[in-house]
Scaffold this motif. Structure first.
Motif, short mmCIF file in Angstrom:
data_model
loop_
_atom_site.label_atom_id
_atom_site.label_comp_id
_atom_site.label_asym_id
_atom_site.label_seq_id
_atom_site.Cartn_x
_atom_site.Cartn_y
_atom_site.Cartn_z
N SER A 1 20.25 3.17 2.35
CA SER A 1 19.57 4.01 3.34
C SER A 1 18.39 4.74 2.72
N GLN A 2 18.54 5.15 1.48
CA GLN A 2 17.43 5.82 0.79
C GLN A 2 16.23 4.89 0.65
N LEU A 3 16.50 3.66 0.24
CA LEU A 3 15.41 2.68 0.11
C LEU A 3 14.76 2.42 1.46
N TRP A 4 15.57 2.27 2.50
CA TRP A 4 15.05 2.03 3.84
C TRP A 4 14.18 3.20 4.30
N MET A 5 14.66 4.43 4.06
CA MET A 5 13.91 5.60 4.53
C MET A 5 12.60 5.78 3.77
N ALA A 6 12.62 5.49 2.47
CA ALA A 6 11.38 5.59 1.69
C ALA A 6 10.34 4.62 2.24
N GLU A 7 10.80 3.46 2.65
CA GLU A 7 9.89 2.47 3.23
C GLU A 7 9.42 2.92 4.61
N GLN A 8 10.33 3.45 5.42
CA GLN A 8 9.97 3.93 6.76
C GLN A 8 8.94 5.04 6.69
N ARG A 9 9.09 5.91 5.71
CA ARG A 9 8.17 7.05 5.59
C ARG A 9 6.91 6.69 4.81
N GLN A 10 6.82 5.43 4.38
CA GLN A 10 5.63 4.91 3.70
C GLN A 10 5.25 5.75 2.48
N ILE A 11 6.25 6.06 1.69
CA ILE A 11 6.03 6.85 0.48
C ILE A 11 5.45 5.94 -0.61
N GLU A 12 4.41 6.39 -1.25
CA GLU A 12 3.77 5.63 -2.32
C GLU A 12 4.39 5.99 -3.66
N GLY A 13 4.73 4.99 -4.45
CA GLY A 13 5.27 5.24 -5.78
C GLY A 13 4.19 5.59 -6.78
N THR A 14 4.63 6.04 -7.94
CA THR A 14 3.70 6.34 -9.03
C THR A 14 4.09 5.47 -10.23
N ASN A 15 3.36 5.63 -11.31
CA ASN A 15 3.66 4.86 -12.52
C ASN A 15 5.07 5.15 -13.03
N GLY A 16 5.51 6.39 -12.86
CA GLY A 16 6.82 6.79 -13.40
C GLY A 16 7.93 6.89 -12.39
N GLN A 17 7.59 6.90 -11.10
CA GLN A 17 8.61 7.08 -10.07
C GLN A 17 8.44 6.07 -8.94
N ARG A 18 9.57 5.47 -8.53
CA ARG A 18 9.56 4.59 -7.38
C ARG A 18 9.52 5.42 -6.11
N PRO A 19 9.12 4.83 -4.99
CA PRO A 19 9.10 5.59 -3.73
C PRO A 19 10.42 6.26 -3.41
N VAL A 20 11.53 5.55 -3.64
CA VAL A 20 12.84 6.13 -3.32
C VAL A 20 13.13 7.33 -4.21
N GLU A 21 12.66 7.33 -5.44
CA GLU A 21 12.90 8.46 -6.34
C GLU A 21 12.09 9.68 -5.90
N ILE A 22 10.89 9.44 -5.39
CA ILE A 22 10.08 10.54 -4.87
C ILE A 22 10.74 11.13 -3.62
N LEU A 23 11.24 10.24 -2.73
CA LEU A 23 11.94 10.69 -1.53
C LEU A 23 13.13 11.55 -1.90
N MET A 24 13.96 11.08 -2.82
CA MET A 24 15.18 11.80 -3.14
C MET A 24 14.93 13.07 -3.94
N GLN A 25 13.85 13.09 -4.70
CA GLN A 25 13.51 14.34 -5.38
C GLN A 25 13.18 15.41 -4.35
N GLU A 26 12.45 15.00 -3.30
CA GLU A 26 12.14 15.93 -2.22
C GLU A 26 13.42 16.37 -1.52
N TYR A 27 14.33 15.42 -1.26
CA TYR A 27 15.59 15.76 -0.61
C TYR A 27 16.38 16.76 -1.45
N PHE A 28 16.50 16.50 -2.74
CA PHE A 28 17.31 17.36 -3.60
C PHE A 28 16.68 18.74 -3.79
N ARG A 29 15.37 18.82 -3.72
CA ARG A 29 14.75 20.14 -3.82
C ARG A 29 15.16 21.01 -2.63
#
Length: 898
Positions: free
Chosen positions: A281-309
Motif C-alpha cells: 500500500s505504501q508503494l501504491w500510495m507513493a505512486e498515486q501521489r507522484q512523489i519523486e525520489g532522490t539519490n538517497g531515498q526512494r519515493p516510498v521512503e519519502i512518503l513514509m518519512q512524512e507519515y512518521f513525522r
C-alpha cells in the motif's frame, strides 16, 4: 399484480439505499481527486451516510401505525457515537449507533429497530450498535472503557432529544464527574494496551493508521482525557483554557488531516475497511501521489518519512498531555510536596520529576548549558523532567544559536557516559530539539524509513533501541556483559551507536558516509585525535563482526589474524562487540538469537586471545588437540603422545579429513558418533537421523553419506524439505577430504502445530535417503509440490537479490554469498545451480534475517580446488544471479495472479 412485480417492488428500497451509499462514497472519491483534505472528505462522507441512516429510519418509521409512531417517538432516541458521533468517517468505516428506549416500549421498539438494523445491513452499512435503556448505558459505560469513550462523542440524530440529553447528562455525572481519575486512567490503560497489541512503537514499518502508536486513536485519547479532566474534548477549547499550546493544536490538526486522508485512500484502494498500511500500500500510495525520489531515498521512503513525522508528533504530544494533566490522588500530591527539595536554589527535585523554580525558568530554558544540566541531573536521579518545563525547552530550542560551548560539550559527554537512563534521556533530547542542536545530522535520521525486509523500525527508532540494548548488557553475566562493563569510554561507545546508521538515506555506502559524518561530529564536539579515530573506526566497521561471525569460517586463522590486525586493541574490540550486538538486537524482536549470540561471542573470544598475544593458529591447534583427545575417549581409544605413531590409523585419517570448522563447532560426542558411523558405513548406505527439539520447535535431520554420493548431495536433500514445504532455519554442510558427507539441517515442519510425530520424521528420513541415492527426481519432487508463499511482500519496486563472490577470505575455497528476499524453494534453486556448474559445497551457512536471506556457500571445483580463473568466477556470479532473478520474478508473477 404479478409475482415478478411484487418481488421488484420489495427490492426497490434496498436498491435505492445501496445507490445512496455508493453516492456517499463517490462523493468522497470526487473530493479526494480534487485534492481536498482528509478532514473535509471524512466530514462529507459522514454527513452523507448520516442522511442515508435517517432515510432508512424514517422509511421504516412510516410503516408503523399512528399509535406506534407516537409511542416510539416519545420513548425512544437514536444516537450516533464514536467516530460517527464525531462526524468523521472513512468510506468503509463501521457506523457506531446507540438505540435508546424506555421499558414501556420494549416490544414495539425491538421490532422497529430490528427492521432498521436489517435494512442498514442490506444497504451495505456495517453497524456497531447496541440497544439499551439509560440505566443500562450508564452501567455499561462504568465497566467498559471502549463504550465509555465512544459515549463522549454521543449525538442524537432521531427521536426524543430530551431523552438523549438526559442520557448525556447522566453519563457525565455518573461516569465522569465523580470519578475523573478512574476514568482518566481507564482511558490511558486501554489505549496503552491497544498500542502494545499493534506493535508498541511509532516507527514500525507497517503501521495501523488508527491503532498503532501515533495513529488517530492517540488524538482520540487526548480528547477523551481532556474531557475527563476538564469537561471538553474540543482541542480549541483546551487551547483557550491554557491546557495545550497553540503549536501543539496546530500540529495535531495537521496530523489528523493527513492521517484521515491516508486512511481514506487505503479504504478506497482495498474496497473495504483497511487500516493497516502495508508495504504494498505504501508503494501504491507513493505512486498515486507522484512523489519523486532522490539519490538517497526512494519515493516510498519519502512518503513514509512524512507519515512518521506526523505520527511521531501525535504520539509525543499525546504522551506529554497525559503526563501533564494526569490527576493524582491527594496522598500522592502531599507526598510529592513533602519530598520535593531544591538544588542550587533553582531546581525542584521531586520523587518522580525535575522542575525549575518559576522565576528562573526563562533563564534556564534560554541557555543550552543550563538545559543540559537539567538532562544530566534528571538522568543522574533517574527521574523525568516536568512536562510543562519540556514544553518551554521545546519552544526555546527553536531560537537557540547553533554554536556550542566547551561546557555544553562536557555536559553532553557526561550524559553520553551514563550506563542507565541514557536511552530515555536521548529520546527526550531528540523530541525537544536539543539533540539536533548538538548533532545537526540527527535531523536527517528523524523518521527516516529503511524500506527493506530486514529492519522493523525507522533509523532514529532503531538507533535509540540500540542505545537501550547496550545499556541492558550491563546486567548480563555473559562475555557481552563483561565487555560492556569493562569499557572505559562509554561516552564514545554510545556516540558511535548514535551515529552508526546516520549515513543512511544519502545514496551511498552508509558505513562510509557515516564515517564522514562521524569525523565532522568529532570535530564539532572537540574530540582528541585518538578519540576521533576510534569513533570513526567504530562507525565505519560496525557491520564487520556480524559479517565475519555469520558469513565466514571463523576457525580459519587467516580470517582471525586479519580481523585482529584491523581492530588492533582489546578496548576497540570490546566496543565493536557491544556495538554489533546492540545493533542486531535493535533490528527487531527476536533477531538477536542465542545462535547469533554464540557465534558473535566465539569471534570475540578468539580475537581477544590473539590481541592478548596468542597466535590464532596456535590457539586453533590447541583446541583441535583437545577435541581429538575427547573424541578418542568417546570411542574408547587410548590416548597417545603426539610424537608416537597412532596404532588406530583409521581414526587419524578420518579425524584429519574433516575441516577445522566442523571439528570446532560440533560437540565431541557428535564427532565421535559421526566417525564411528563413517568407519562402519557400507559404500552404498546412507544414515539419516531425525530428532524433534521441543525447545526450538524444530526437527534436526543429521545425514551421513559415503563419498560416492557427495556429488549433488546437498541440493537433493534440500529438494525434500522444500517439496514438503518445510522451512530450513539453518544448515551445516560438511564434506570431508575423503569425500564423506556429514550434513545437519534444522527445519520447521509447518504441517504440524505442536510436536512432529515420529512417523512423519521417519517418512522424511526415507525420502532423504532416496533423494541422495538418486532414486527420486529432485527437480520433479520440487516442482510438483512447490507452493508460492502468499504472504510474501512483493511490489512494483521489488528489489532483486544479488550474488557476491569472496575469493580472499579462504585459502582453500571460493565463498559465494547469496543475498535475497526469503522465498520457499530459494535454497533448492541456488544449490541446484551450484551443483550444475560442477561445484561442490564443502561448507554452508544458512541464515535468515526476518524476510532477508544471506546464504553462504564455501565451494571447490571438480578438481577439489579453489576457483581462481577470473572469467569463470564472473560466469558463476552471472549464472547464479540469473537463476536467482528468474526464480524471484516467476514468484512475483505468481503473486500478482494470487
Amino acid at each position: 399484480m404479478s409475482r415478478t412485480a411484487n418481488s421488484s417492488s420489495a427490492q426497490q428500497p434496498f436498491v435505492v439505499y445501496r445507490a445512496q451509499l455508493e453516492q456517499a462514497r463517490q462523493r468522497g472519491r470526487d473530493l479526494l481527486r480534487q485534492g481536498a483534505g482528509g478532514l473535509q472528505i471524512a466530514t462529507a462522507i459522514a454527513e452523507s451516510i448520516e442522511q442515508l441512516l435517517l432515510k432508512i429510519i424514517q422509511d421504516q418509521f412510516q410503516e408503523l401505525s399512528a399509535a406506534e409512531q407516537k409511542l416510539i417517538q416519545q420513548n425512544c432516541s437514536i444516537l450516533v457515537i464514536g467516530g460517527s458521533g464525531r462526524g468523521l468517517m472513512a468510506p468503509f468505516s463501521d457506523v457506531d449507533m446507540l438505540f435508546l428506549y424506555r421499558n414501556q416500549v420494549v416490544d414495539e421498539f425491538s421490532n422497529f429497530i430490528g427492521n432498521v438494523v436489517r435494512n442498514c445491513w442490506d444497504a451495505g452499512l456495517k453497524l456497531g450498535h447496541s440497544v439499551r435503556t439509560i440505566a443500562d448505558s450508564i452501567k455499561m459505560a462504568r465497566t467498559e472503557p471502549e463504550f465509555a469513550t465512544a459515549m463522549i462523542e454521543a449525538r442524537s440524530i432521531w427521536g426524543d432529544e430530551h431523552m438523549a440529553e438526559q442520557l448525556i447528562r447522566s453519563y457525565y455525572r455518573h461516569v465522569i464527574l465523580f470519578r475523573r481519575r478512574i476514568f482518566f486512567e481507564q482511558c490511558v490503560a486501554a489505549r496503552w494496551e491497544e498500542r502494545k497489541q499493534h506493535g508498541g512503537a511509532v516507527m514500525q514499518l507497517e503501521p495501523d493508521i488508527k491503532r498503532s502508536p501515533g495513529g488517530l486513536r492517540d488524538i482520540h485519547l487526548l480528547r477523551w482525557t481532556g474531557y475527563a479532566r476538564y469537561g471538553t474534548s474540543n482541542l480549541d477549547m483546551l487551547r483557550l483554557d491554557g491546557r495545550i499550546n497553540s503549536r501543539d493544536v496546530r500540529t495535531l490538526k495537521n496530523a489528523r488531516d493527513y492521517l484521515l486522508k491516508v486512511r481514506i485512500q487505503l479504504h478506497y484502494e482495498a474496497g473495504k475497511q483497511q487500516d493497516l498500511f502495508t508495504k504494498d500500500s505504501q508503494l501504491w500510495m507513493a505512486e498515486q501521489r507522484q512523489i519523486e525520489g532522490t539519490n538517497g531515498q526512494r519515493p516510498v521512503e519519502i512518503l513514509m518519512q512524512e507519515y512518521f513525522r506526523h505520527s511521531k508528533a501525535v504520539a509525543e504530544i499525546t504522551e506529554r498531555f497525559i503526563k501533564a494533566h494526569r490527576p493524582l490522588p491527594f496522598l500522592s500530591r502531599a507526598y510529592d510536596f513533602l519530598m520535593t527539595h531544591r538544588s542550587d536554589g533553582i531546581l525542584k527535585i521531586a520523587p518522580d520529576h525535575l522542575d525549575v523554580v518559576p522565576k528562573y525558568r526563562n533563564e534556564v530554558c534560554n541557555n543550552l548549558e543550563e538545559i543540559l544540566k537539567l538532562f544530566d541531573t534528571a538522568s543522574l536521579y533517574g527521574i523525568s523532567i516536568a512536562p510543562d518545563l519540556l514544553d518551554a525547552i521545546r519552544e526555546a530550542a527553536l531560537k537557540l544559536p547553533p554554536t556550542i560551548t566547551n561546557r555544553s560539550i562536557d555536559l553532553f559527554r557526561a550524559i553520553m557516559g551514563r550506563s542507565t537512563q541514557l536511552g530515555p534521556t536521548l529520546r527526550i533530547m531528540s523530541e525537544t530539539g536539543i539533540l539536533n542542536l548538538l548533532i545537526p545530522y540527527m535531523q536527517h535520521a528523524y523518521c527516516l524509513l529503511q524500506f527493506n525486509q530486514y529492519h522493523s523500525y525507522t533509523v532514529d527508532e532503531h538507533t535509540f533501541r540500540a542505545i537501550e540494548a547496550a545499556e541492558s548488557f550491563a546486567d548480563d553475566d555473559s562475555a557481552l556483559g563483561s565487555s560492556y562493563r569493562n569499557i572505559e569510554d562509554k561516552d564514545l561507545l554510545n556516540l558511535a551507536i548514535l551515529l552508526h546508521d546516520i549515513g543512511k538515506g544519502y545514496g551511498e555506502d552508509h558505513s562510509k558516509m557515516g564515517a564522514m559524518i562521524a569525523t565532522d561530529t568529532a570535530v564539532r564536539l572537540g574530540l582528541r585525535e585518538d578519540e576521533q579515530k576510534l569513533l570513526v573506526f567504530l562507525v565505519l566497521e560496525h557491520l564487520t563482526m556480524a559479517h565475519l561471525a555469520f558469513r565466514r569460517d571463523i576457525s580459519d586463522p587467516d580470517i582471525l589474524f586479519e580481523f585482529s590486525q584491523k581492530v588492533g586493541s582489546p578496548e576497540k574490540l570490546r566496543m565493536l562487540y557491544v556495538l554489533t550486538a546492540a545493533d542486531i538486537t535493535a533490528v527487531g524482536p527476536g533477531v538477536f538469537t542465542d545462535w547469533k549470540s554464540e557465534l558473535l561471542a566465539d569471534l570475540y573470544e578468539r580475537t581477544m586471545l590473539l590481541l592478548g598475544g596468542k597466535h590464532s593458529r596456535y590457539h586453533r591447534d590447541q583446541r583441535l588437540a583437545r577435541v581429538k583427545q575427547l573424541v578418542r575417549n568417546h570411542l574408547d581409544l587410548p590416548q597417545i603422545p603426539e610424537y608416537e605413531e597412532d596404532p588406530d590409523s583409521w581414526f587419524t585419517e578420518l579425524f584429519n579429513s574433516f575441516s577445522p570448522h566442523y571439528l570446532l563447532v560440533n560437540s565431541s560426542e557428535r564427532i565421535a558418533a559421526d566417525i564411528k558411523i563413517l568407519r562402519d558405513l557400507p559404500p552404498d548406505q546412507i544414515v539419516v537421523e531425525g530428532e524433534f527439539e521441543p525447545d526450538t520447535g524444530t526437527v534436526n535431520y543429521h545425514v551421513i553419506a559415503p563419498a560416492m554420493y557427495s556429488q549433488a548431495c546437498f541440493h537433493r536433500m534440500v529438494s525434500v524439505f522444500t517439496s514438503r514445504r518445510m522451512e530450513i532455519i539453518s544448515a551445516q554442510i560438511t564434506t570431508s577430504a575423503s569425500g564423506g558427507v556429514v550434513d545437519s539441517f534444522h527445519v520447521i515442519d509447518h504441517d504440524f502445530v505442536d510436536e512432529v510425530p515420529l512417523s512423519q520424521i521417519e517418512k522424511i528420513e526415507e525420502e532423504i535417503r532416496k533423494a541422495v541415492k538418486g532414486e527420486s527426481d529432485a527437480r520433479t519432487m520440487f516442482l510438483s509440490n512447490q507452493r508460492f508463499h502468499e504472504s510474501t511482500e512483493l511490489s512494483g519496486e521489488y528489489e532483486l537479490g544479488r550474488v557476491e563472490i569472496d575469493n580472499h577470505s579462504s585459502k582453500r575455497c571460493t565463498i559465494i554469498d547469496v543475498i535475497s528476499n526469503d522465498r520457499t524453494g530459494l535454497l533448492y534453486i541456488i544449490s541446484r545451480a551450484i551443483s550444475r556448474m560442477g561445484l561442490s559445497v564443502v561448507m554452508a551457512k544458512i541464515s535468515t534475517h526476518l524476510d532477508q536471506v544471506v546464504d553462504v556457500f564455501y565451494v571447490i571445483d571438480e578438481h577439489e580446488q579453489k576457483i581462481v580463473d577470473e572469467e569463470r568466477l564472473q560466469q558463476i556470479r552471472q549464472k547464479l544471479e540469473s537463476t536467482l532473478h528468474d526464480f524471484e520474478l516467476e514468484g512475483y508473477k505468481r503473486y500478482q495472479r494470487v
